[in-house]
Write an enzyme that holds these catalytic residues in place. Structure first.
Site, PDB file in Angstrom:
ATOM      1  CB  ILE A  96       7.454   6.568  14.818  1.00 57.83           C
ATOM      2  CG1 ILE A  96       8.686   5.606  14.616  1.00 57.83           C
ATOM      3  CG2 ILE A  96       7.095   7.295  13.640  1.00 57.83           C
ATOM      4  CD1 ILE A  96      10.007   6.353  14.020  1.00 57.83           C
TER       5      ILE A  96
ATOM      6  NE  ARG B  13      -7.383   4.234   5.806  1.00 56.92           N
ATOM      7  CZ  ARG B  13      -7.017   5.265   6.352  1.00 56.92           C
ATOM      8  NH1 ARG B  13      -7.351   5.984   7.357  1.00 56.92           N
ATOM      9  NH2 ARG B  13      -6.235   6.195   5.387  1.00 56.92           N
TER      10      ARG B  13
ATOM     11  CB  CYS C 233      -4.919  10.341  11.907  1.00 56.58           C
ATOM     12  SG  CYS C 233      -3.425   9.339  12.322  1.00 56.58           S
TER      13      CYS C 233
ATOM     14  NE  ARG D 228       0.856  10.243  10.695  1.00 55.81           N
ATOM     15  CZ  ARG D 228       0.056   9.364  10.012  1.00 55.81           C
ATOM     16  NH1 ARG D 228      -1.079   8.885  10.395  1.00 55.81           N
ATOM     17  NH2 ARG D 228       0.591   8.867   8.952  1.00 55.81           N
TER      18      ARG D 228
ATOM     19  NE  ARG E 295      -1.416  11.396   8.318  1.00 57.11           N
ATOM     20  CZ  ARG E 295      -1.597  12.920   8.549  1.00 57.11           C
ATOM     21  NH1 ARG E 295      -2.701  13.417   8.734  1.00 57.11           N
ATOM     22  NH2 ARG E 295      -0.427  13.693   8.311  1.00 57.11           N
TER      23      ARG E 295
ATOM     24  CE  LYS F 238      -1.628   1.424   3.955  1.00 58.15           C
ATOM     25  NZ  LYS F 238      -1.353   2.869   4.426  1.00 58.15           N
ATOM     26  CG  ASN F 239       2.199   2.858   3.477  1.00 57.78           C
ATOM     27  OD1 ASN F 239       1.109   3.089   3.383  1.00 57.78           O
ATOM     28  ND2 ASN F 239       2.574   2.542   4.737  1.00 57.78           N
TER      29      ASN F 239
ATOM     30  CG  ASP G 154       3.333   1.405   9.561  1.00 60.26           C
ATOM     31  OD1 ASP G 154       3.735   1.492   8.374  1.00 60.26           O
ATOM     32  OD2 ASP G 154       3.040   2.423  10.438  1.00 60.26           O
TER      33      ASP G 154
HETATM   34  C1  EPZ Z   1       4.403   6.993   6.708  1.00 60.93           C
HETATM   35  O1  EPZ Z   1       3.585   8.004   7.307  1.00 60.93           O
HETATM   36  C2  EPZ Z   1       3.323   5.662   6.321  1.00 60.93           C
HETATM   37  N1  EPZ Z   1       2.430   6.148   5.576  1.00 60.93           N
HETATM   38  C3  EPZ Z   1       2.925   5.305   8.040  1.00 60.93           C
HETATM   39  O2  EPZ Z   1       1.920   4.147   7.483  1.00 60.93           O
HETATM   40  C4  EPZ Z   1       4.112   5.051   8.839  1.00 60.93           C
HETATM   41  O3  EPZ Z   1       3.582   4.694   9.970  1.00 60.93           O
HETATM   42  C5  EPZ Z   1       4.968   6.126   8.720  1.00 60.93           C
HETATM   43  O4  EPZ Z   1       5.493   6.748   7.347  1.00 60.93           O
HETATM   44  C6  EPZ Z   1       6.125   6.085   9.616  1.00 60.93           C
HETATM   45  O5  EPZ Z   1       7.096   4.763   9.312  1.00 60.93           O
HETATM   46  C7  EPZ Z   1       2.575   6.101   4.047  1.00 60.93           C
HETATM   47  O6  EPZ Z   1       3.670   5.894   3.713  1.00 60.93           O
HETATM   48  C8  EPZ Z   1       1.329   6.426   3.363  1.00 60.93           C
HETATM   49  P1  EPZ Z   1       6.287  10.417   8.806  1.00 60.93           P
HETATM   50  P2  EPZ Z   1       3.993   9.453   7.188  1.00 60.93           P
HETATM   51  O7  EPZ Z   1       6.143  11.515   7.938  1.00 60.93           O
HETATM   52  O8  EPZ Z   1       4.982   9.605   6.121  1.00 60.93           O
HETATM   53  C9  EPZ Z   1       6.659  13.544  11.999  1.00 60.93           C
HETATM   54  C10 EPZ Z   1       0.163   2.766   7.689  1.00 60.93           C
HETATM   55  O9  EPZ Z   1      -0.298   2.174   8.695  1.00 60.93           O
HETATM   56  N2  EPZ Z   1       6.437  14.571  11.167  1.00 60.93           N
HETATM   57  O10 EPZ Z   1       7.451   9.403   8.397  1.00 60.93           O
HETATM   58  O11 EPZ Z   1       2.940  10.420   7.574  1.00 60.93           O
HETATM   59  C11 EPZ Z   1       5.406  12.950  12.384  1.00 60.93           C
HETATM   60  O12 EPZ Z   1       4.339  13.497  13.093  1.00 60.93           O
HETATM   61  C12 EPZ Z   1       0.724   4.037   7.937  1.00 60.93           C
HETATM   62  O13 EPZ Z   1       0.352   2.442   6.660  1.00 60.93           O
HETATM   63  C13 EPZ Z   1       6.707  15.916  11.331  1.00 60.93           C
HETATM   64  O14 EPZ Z   1       6.832  16.449  12.580  1.00 60.93           O
HETATM   65  O15 EPZ Z   1       5.073   9.337   8.483  1.00 60.93           O
HETATM   66  C14 EPZ Z   1       5.800  11.493  12.966  1.00 60.93           C
HETATM   67  O16 EPZ Z   1       6.109  11.403  14.175  1.00 60.93           O
HETATM   68  C15 EPZ Z   1       0.402   4.829   9.278  1.00 60.93           C
HETATM   69  N3  EPZ Z   1       6.466  16.809  10.373  1.00 60.93           N
HETATM   70  C16 EPZ Z   1       7.380  11.230  12.393  1.00 60.93           C
HETATM   71  O17 EPZ Z   1       7.573  12.679  11.819  1.00 60.93           O
HETATM   72  C17 EPZ Z   1       6.281  16.187   9.049  1.00 60.93           C
HETATM   73  O18 EPZ Z   1       6.193  17.172   8.101  1.00 60.93           O
HETATM   74  C18 EPZ Z   1       7.397  10.206  11.226  1.00 60.93           C
HETATM   75  O19 EPZ Z   1       6.079  10.628  10.436  1.00 60.93           O
HETATM   76  C19 EPZ Z   1       6.239  15.030   8.835  1.00 60.93           C
HETATM   77  C20 EPZ Z   1       6.365  14.056   9.828  1.00 60.93           C
END
Ligand code: EPZ
Length: 417
Positions: free
Chosen positions: A326, A396, A116, A121, A92, A22-23, A304
């Site tokens: 995370i 999802r 969420c 996020r 998202r 998916k990702n 995840d």
């Molecule tokens: C991706 O989300 C995945 N989604 C998530 O999978 C996964 O849990 C996550 O990466 C971490 O591995 C997709 O790929 C579609 P991040 P993402 O930006 O990109 C902070 C699932 O179950 N952050 O790596 O949204 C954030 O709050 C989903 O399939 C900022 O502060 O995660 C978090 O604490 C759930 N500012 C950390 O970084 C930003 O601009 C990591 O988030 C962006 C992120």
């Protein structure tokens, strides 16, 4: 809304075909916006989020349809630059159209995704990167407005290795003028798959999968033919199912090299892994050993997989400690697992799980995608019949899960609520 009814207690045995990731599918579908013509993606999972991304891209003026597990997208006529709230609020990952739209059309209006269940996020790092590349960014009634005649290459450092942030900037940089460096980039396999797809489109990218990614902008890209990598989180979820049921499951279309951290922890818990052609055979021990872990950016233990691993540890021999590093609120499954008799205490971002012999069936409620998966893992080993409500969360990210579970001997059925 649907619910799942699961009668636990069987040792699950047989073969499971892992679906496409998916990702990886979501960012690569968004990447199709970067080039006109007809794109074909193979091994795309039939998931709600994939359909939402397809609708979102169609809403921009593209054609989108699925032929089995092949997605066909024609992005010749992308004209609308707006991703509306009603679509973005359901997924998202819609934010992934931001970079490609600014690169292709010079403008984008994307609803802020909002929070969420698992955390706030924010997307501040995505926006910082685009600003460094010369985009003007304004926020207006819940929307991000980004504009740039032509993005310019820049050096971008991420305080946190954000997955979709790295993907957004990498896509935007493929058509920018000059070179972009992304430092402290995310290193997930899905980032590498996206870079491979963009390279097939004619992009010039080096270092994907490492901490520094270098992109040399080009004037235009061509349509894509690409096969999505297997879903490592689905594969990891079925590994925890083999572990908790003491089963013997063969996973086909599985990249074990994408799961080193998870497999290490599962082996520490007593599970046995043996390579088979095109996949891996996974066996659970009579009783699992308690193992500690903490979630980290790739190649660390994936957030995840935290909920599914915790479900498994509920019946392990001994006490395990799991830290979520995370997301700020990714223990929504704990209250539900406690209803099954699990002995879990939480202190800040750390959970302590004292293993018990048996979980007991109970009526449960799913709250987010991976929490739902952890409830299934627990229910498959629990005594009695468990009902899990609101499993639209599960739909999802898991393709035909009750069919795949049924094939390995699970007693599971879906009912309309
Ligand atoms: C991706 O989300 C995945 N989604 C998530 O999978 C996964 O849990 C996550 O990466 C971490 O591995 C997709 O790929 C579609 P991040 P993402 O930006 O990109 C902070 C699932 O179950 N952050 O790596 O949204 C954030 O709050 C989903 O399939 C900022 O502060 O995660 C978090 O604490 C759930 N500012 C950390 O970084 C930003 O601009 C990591 O988030 C962006 C992120």
């Amino acid at each position: 809304m649907d619910r799942l009814i699961i009668k636990g207690g069987s040792k699950l045995k047989g073969t499971v075909e892992i679906s496409g990731a998916k990702n990886a599918a979501l960012p690569i579908m968004a990447a199709s916006i970067l080039a006109g013509g007809e794109h074909e993606l193979d091994c795309v999972p039939h998931l709600r989020d994939v359909m939402t991304m397809g609708r979102l891209i169609a809403n921009l003026g593209a054609g989108f349809h699925l032929e089995g597990n092949k997605a066909v997208l024609d992005c010749s006529a992308i004209s609308n630059h707006e991703a509306p709230y009603e679509l973005v609020s359901t997924m998202r990952a819609s934010v992934l159209v931001l970079g490609p739209l600014v690169a292709r059309l010079g403008k984008a209006k994307v609803s802020l995704p909002g929070g969420c269940a698992i955390g706030a996020r924010p997307i501040n790092l995505h926006l910082m990167g685009l600003e460094k590349m010369g985009a003007s960014i304004t926020l207006e009634s819940g929307y991000v407005l980004a504009r740039a005649k032509r993005l310019k290459g820049a050096s971008i450092y991420f305080d946190i290795p954000t997955v979709t942030g790295t993907e957004n900037i990498m896509m935007a940089a493929t058509l920018a003028e000059g070179k972009t460096l992304i430092e402290n980039a995310a290193r997930e396999p899905e980032i590498v798959d996206l870079a491979d797809a963009l390279t097939e489109m004619g992009a010039n990218i080096k270092g994907a999968g490492e901490g520094v990614i270098e992109i040399e902008g080009v004037r235009s890209l061509r349509p894509l033919r690409h096969r999505i990598i297997p879903d490592r989180i689905e594969a990891g979820t079925f590994m925890t199912i083999a572990g908790i049921t003491g089963g013997d499951i063969t996973l086909k279309n599985c990249r074990t090299d994408h799961l080193d951290a998870v497999i290490n922890k599962l082996q520490d818990a007593g599970m046995i892994f043996s390579a088979v052609n095109g996949g891996v055979r996974v066996r659970g021990p009579e009783r699992l050993a308690a193992v500690n872990t903490k979630t980290m950016p790739y190649p660390g233990f994936p957030t995840d997989m935290q909920a599914q691993f915790m479900a498994m540890m509920c019946i392990a021999h001994g006490t395990s400690v799991i830290s979520e590093k995370i997301f700020e609120n990714r223990f929504m499954h704990v209250a539900e697992l406690r209803r099954m008799g699990a002995d879990i205490t939480i202190e800040g971002g750390t959970a302590t799980i004292r293993g018990i012999r048996k979980l007991k069936a109970a009526p449960l409620m799913a709250t987010d995608l991976r929490a739902s998966a952890s409830l299934i893992v627990a229910a498959l080993a629990a005594t009695g019949e468990t009902t899990i409500k609101r499993i639209y969360h599960l739909d999802r990210g898991y393709e035909r899960i009750e069919e795949k579970l049924g094939k390995i001997g699970a007693h599971v059925r879906r009912e309309k609520e």
